[in-house]
Design an enzyme around this catalytic site. Structure first.
Site, mmCIF file in Angstrom:
data_model
loop_
_atom_site.group_PDB
_atom_site.id
_atom_site.type_symbol
_atom_site.label_atom_id
_atom_site.label_comp_id
_atom_site.label_asym_id
_atom_site.label_seq_id
_atom_site.Cartn_x
_atom_site.Cartn_y
_atom_site.Cartn_z
ATOM 1 N N HIS A 148 -9.659 86.866 10.975
ATOM 2 C CA HIS A 148 -10.952 86.386 11.264
ATOM 3 C C HIS A 148 -11.323 86.278 9.469
ATOM 4 O O HIS A 148 -11.956 87.163 9.194
ATOM 5 C CB HIS A 148 -12.038 87.027 11.920
ATOM 6 C CG HIS A 148 -13.407 86.389 11.599
ATOM 7 N ND1 HIS A 148 -13.674 85.179 12.111
ATOM 8 C CD2 HIS A 148 -14.464 87.178 11.164
ATOM 9 C CE1 HIS A 148 -15.173 85.047 11.711
ATOM 10 N NE2 HIS A 148 -15.676 86.403 10.939
ATOM 11 N N VAL A 194 -16.965 93.412 16.390
ATOM 12 C CA VAL A 194 -17.462 91.965 15.685
ATOM 13 C C VAL A 194 -17.512 92.335 14.107
ATOM 14 O O VAL A 194 -17.390 91.494 13.478
ATOM 15 C CB VAL A 194 -18.584 91.661 16.482
ATOM 16 C CG1 VAL A 194 -19.622 90.631 15.555
ATOM 17 C CG2 VAL A 194 -18.538 91.375 17.968
ATOM 18 N N ARG A 223 -20.911 91.040 5.006
ATOM 19 C CA ARG A 223 -20.662 90.317 3.921
ATOM 20 C C ARG A 223 -21.743 89.723 3.174
ATOM 21 O O ARG A 223 -22.500 89.175 3.752
ATOM 22 C CB ARG A 223 -19.385 89.511 3.979
ATOM 23 C CG ARG A 223 -18.820 89.283 2.728
ATOM 24 C CD ARG A 223 -17.757 88.122 2.998
ATOM 25 N NE ARG A 223 -18.216 86.738 3.585
ATOM 26 C CZ ARG A 223 -17.166 85.847 3.887
ATOM 27 N NH1 ARG A 223 -16.104 85.866 3.194
ATOM 28 N NH2 ARG A 223 -17.826 84.772 4.371
ATOM 29 N N ASP A 265 -14.835 81.450 15.654
ATOM 30 C CA ASP A 265 -14.030 80.635 14.789
ATOM 31 C C ASP A 265 -13.701 79.700 15.936
ATOM 32 O O ASP A 265 -13.762 78.295 15.512
ATOM 33 C CB ASP A 265 -12.867 81.387 14.055
ATOM 34 C CG ASP A 265 -13.248 82.558 13.410
ATOM 35 O OD1 ASP A 265 -14.089 82.062 12.470
ATOM 36 O OD2 ASP A 265 -12.944 83.664 13.789
HETATM 37 N N1 LIG Z 1 -16.376 88.302 13.753
HETATM 38 C C1 LIG Z 1 -17.054 87.633 13.607
HETATM 39 O O1 LIG Z 1 -17.018 86.254 13.915
HETATM 40 C C2 LIG Z 1 -18.374 87.693 12.736
HETATM 41 C C3 LIG Z 1 -18.576 88.967 12.419
HETATM 42 N N2 LIG Z 1 -19.752 89.304 11.731
HETATM 43 C C4 LIG Z 1 -20.098 90.759 11.270
HETATM 44 O O2 LIG Z 1 -20.714 91.348 12.219
HETATM 45 C C5 LIG Z 1 -21.389 92.408 11.468
HETATM 46 C C6 LIG Z 1 -23.070 92.603 11.713
HETATM 47 O O3 LIG Z 1 -23.546 91.658 11.194
HETATM 48 P P1 LIG Z 1 -25.238 91.503 11.434
HETATM 49 O O4 LIG Z 1 -25.659 91.943 12.772
HETATM 50 O O5 LIG Z 1 -25.757 90.341 10.779
HETATM 51 O O6 LIG Z 1 -25.524 92.835 10.205
HETATM 52 P P2 LIG Z 1 -27.129 93.582 9.866
HETATM 53 O O7 LIG Z 1 -26.797 94.304 8.486
HETATM 54 O O8 LIG Z 1 -28.058 92.839 10.376
HETATM 55 O O9 LIG Z 1 -26.861 94.624 11.060
HETATM 56 C C7 LIG Z 1 -25.844 95.500 11.153
HETATM 57 C C8 LIG Z 1 -26.494 96.934 11.789
HETATM 58 O O10 LIG Z 1 -25.469 97.583 11.857
HETATM 59 C C9 LIG Z 1 -26.052 99.128 12.034
HETATM 60 N N3 LIG Z 1 -24.913 100.155 11.413
HETATM 61 C C10 LIG Z 1 -24.522 100.291 10.183
HETATM 62 N N4 LIG Z 1 -23.284 101.131 10.411
HETATM 63 C C11 LIG Z 1 -23.588 101.744 11.618
HETATM 64 C C12 LIG Z 1 -22.721 102.594 12.422
HETATM 65 N N5 LIG Z 1 -22.078 103.495 11.836
HETATM 66 N N6 LIG Z 1 -22.912 102.858 13.713
HETATM 67 C C13 LIG Z 1 -24.066 102.053 14.229
HETATM 68 N N7 LIG Z 1 -24.434 101.138 13.628
HETATM 69 C C14 LIG Z 1 -24.504 100.940 12.530
HETATM 70 C C15 LIG Z 1 -26.885 98.811 10.654
HETATM 71 O O11 LIG Z 1 -27.963 99.875 10.794
HETATM 72 C C16 LIG Z 1 -27.621 97.693 10.952
HETATM 73 O O12 LIG Z 1 -28.802 97.613 11.987
HETATM 74 C C17 LIG Z 1 -21.180 92.123 9.952
HETATM 75 O O13 LIG Z 1 -19.948 93.119 9.645
HETATM 76 C C18 LIG Z 1 -20.839 90.746 9.953
HETATM 77 O O14 LIG Z 1 -19.823 90.499 8.759
HETATM 78 C C19 LIG Z 1 -20.786 88.433 11.546
HETATM 79 C C20 LIG Z 1 -20.611 86.966 12.002
HETATM 80 C C21 LIG Z 1 -19.339 86.704 12.602
HETATM 81 O O1 LIG Z 2 -18.544 86.270 6.785
HETATM 82 C C1 LIG Z 2 -19.355 87.181 7.290
HETATM 83 O O2 LIG Z 2 -19.766 88.103 7.160
HETATM 84 C C2 LIG Z 2 -19.887 86.344 8.667
HETATM 85 C C3 LIG Z 2 -18.726 85.815 9.408
HETATM 86 O O3 LIG Z 2 -17.718 86.560 9.509
HETATM 87 C C4 LIG Z 2 -18.540 84.562 10.001
HETATM 88 O O4 LIG Z 2 -19.881 83.955 10.091
HETATM 89 O O5 LIG Z 2 -17.619 84.204 10.346
#
Ligand SMILES: NC(=O)C1=CN([C@@H]2O[C@H](COP(=O)(O)OP(=O)(O)OC[C@H]3O[C@@H](n4cnc5c(N)ncnc54)[C@H](O)[C@@H]3O)[C@@H](O)[C@H]2O)C=CC1
Ligand SMILES: O=C([O-])CC(=O)C(=O)O
Length: 329
Positions: free
Chosen positions: A188, A130, A93, A160
């Protein structure tokens, strides 16, 4: 080292969470300091070069537990024989973007990955989603893997959970290690409900120790629920190291068990407990043992909690209906 290595697949390995996650998996924090691992890094073609760079750095750490790294953009290869899969890769996001906007953008990633898990993963596969919107992405993956038991697909609300423990610790002045039985209910997202009514602070009921419903409603809940957005605002990028840490905690607890008398929060397929419609992936209080989890039963839900659980669950129902309409489940 005679133990068979555990195959761990990480999607989005070249992203910011991937970079914070892989080194901790390889150093034994995910599964244990005596468990060798083989890593599979799944990326999209544009991410392969950066994933190779990360793999070079992993090599340069000479981790004794790391018994191999494979990099691929083919989900069938990426999930072949996987025992643990961390589905991180998604579109994060960005400022001002709401979770609903992400459904369509991310849905098509998780269907094919669910199918690839169904067709290629090991029989004991455990999946943590995630990538946001995590609960509904997990639902899409789960629905695409009919041969895998539904409970093997989980979504991350541990960040969280950890955020809530930290906020409660700061409010009460009691160490995080003395806080137990906190629950994140629902999605989430900003509707999630961090529940302290059953939590304990140094052995006492947390809600009674705090004794301040206004702080609960106006400060604690929004601080926890909107922490992701606050981090984006401050850092200019979404939570990475804390998210990776929570992913490590989630899988470690799932595999190694919750402490006696404590529980954790996980997004899991609802069995209808606490009035949460069966089949959606919602966060619940769970205990874990021997690689399995159970929802904590019999908690009394007061009116304050009921309204907030229902609101978050309603959002999950709407997300489910939306992805159903898109033909993703
Ligand atoms: N559940 C939770 O508590 C949290 C979830 N997130 C989410 O985690 C995700 C990843 O976050 P970041 O690492 O910061 O993002 P980022 O943009 O730095 O990395 C995402 C990576 O995924 C790769 N990617 C995209 N589509 C793909 C696919 N189909 N197959 C394999 N790889 C693919 C991209 O090339 C990129 O390297 C986001 O959706 C973010 O919102 C982030 C923080 C907390
Ligand atoms: O909102 C986001 O993309 C990151 C996220 O899920 C968090 O930090 O809880």
């Amino acid at each position: 080292m005679t133990r068979t290595p555990v195959n761990v697949t990480v999607t989005g390995a070249a992203g910011q969470i991937g970079y914070a996650l892989l080194f901790r998996i390889a150093s034994g924090h995910l599964l244990g300091s005596d468990v060798p691992v083989k890593l599979r890094l799944l990326e999209i073609p544009q991410g392969l070069k950066a994933a190779e760079g990360t793999a070079m750095e992993l090599d340069d750490c000479a981790f004794p537990l790391l018994q191999g790294i494979e990099i691929t953009d083919d989900p069938n290869v990426g999930f072949a024989g996987a025992n643990v899969a961390l589905l991180v890769g998604a579109r994060p996001r960005t400022k001002g973007m709401e979770r609903g906007d992400l459904l369509a953008a991310n849905g098509s990633i998780f269907g094919p990955q669910g199918k690839a898990i169904n067709d290629n993963a090991a029989d004991d596969i455990k999946v943590l989603v995630v990538g946001n919107p995590a609960n509904t992405n997990a639902l899409i993956a789960q629905a695409s893997a009919p041969d895998v038991p539904a409970e093997r697909f989980t979504a991350m609300t541990r960040l969280d959970h950890n955020r809530a423990i930290s906020q409660l610790s700061q409010k009460t002045g009691v160490a995080v290690s003395e806080i137990r039985r906190l629950t994140i209910w629902g999605n989430h997202s900003a509707t999630q409900y961090p529940d302290i009514f059953h939590a304990e602070v140094a052995g006492k009921n947390a809600a009674e120790v705090v004794n301040d419903e206004q702080w609960l409603a106006d400060t604690f809940i929004p601080t926890v629920a909107k922490r992701g957005a606050a981090i984006i605002e401050a850092r200019g990028a979404s939570s990475a190291a804390s998210a990776a840490n929570a992913a490590i905690d989630h899988v470690h607890t799932w595999v190694n068990g919750t402490a006696d008398g404590d529980w954790t929060s996980m997004g899991i397929v609802s069995d209808g407990s606490y009035g949460v419609p069966e089949g959606i992936i919602s966060s619940f209080p769970v205990t874990t043992k021997d690689g399995k989890f159970e929802i904590v039963q019999g908690l009394e839900i007061n009116d304050f909690s009921r309204a907030r659980i229902d609101a978050s669950v309603q959002e999950l129902v709407e997300e489910r209906d939306a992805v159903r309409e898109l033909g993703l489940i």
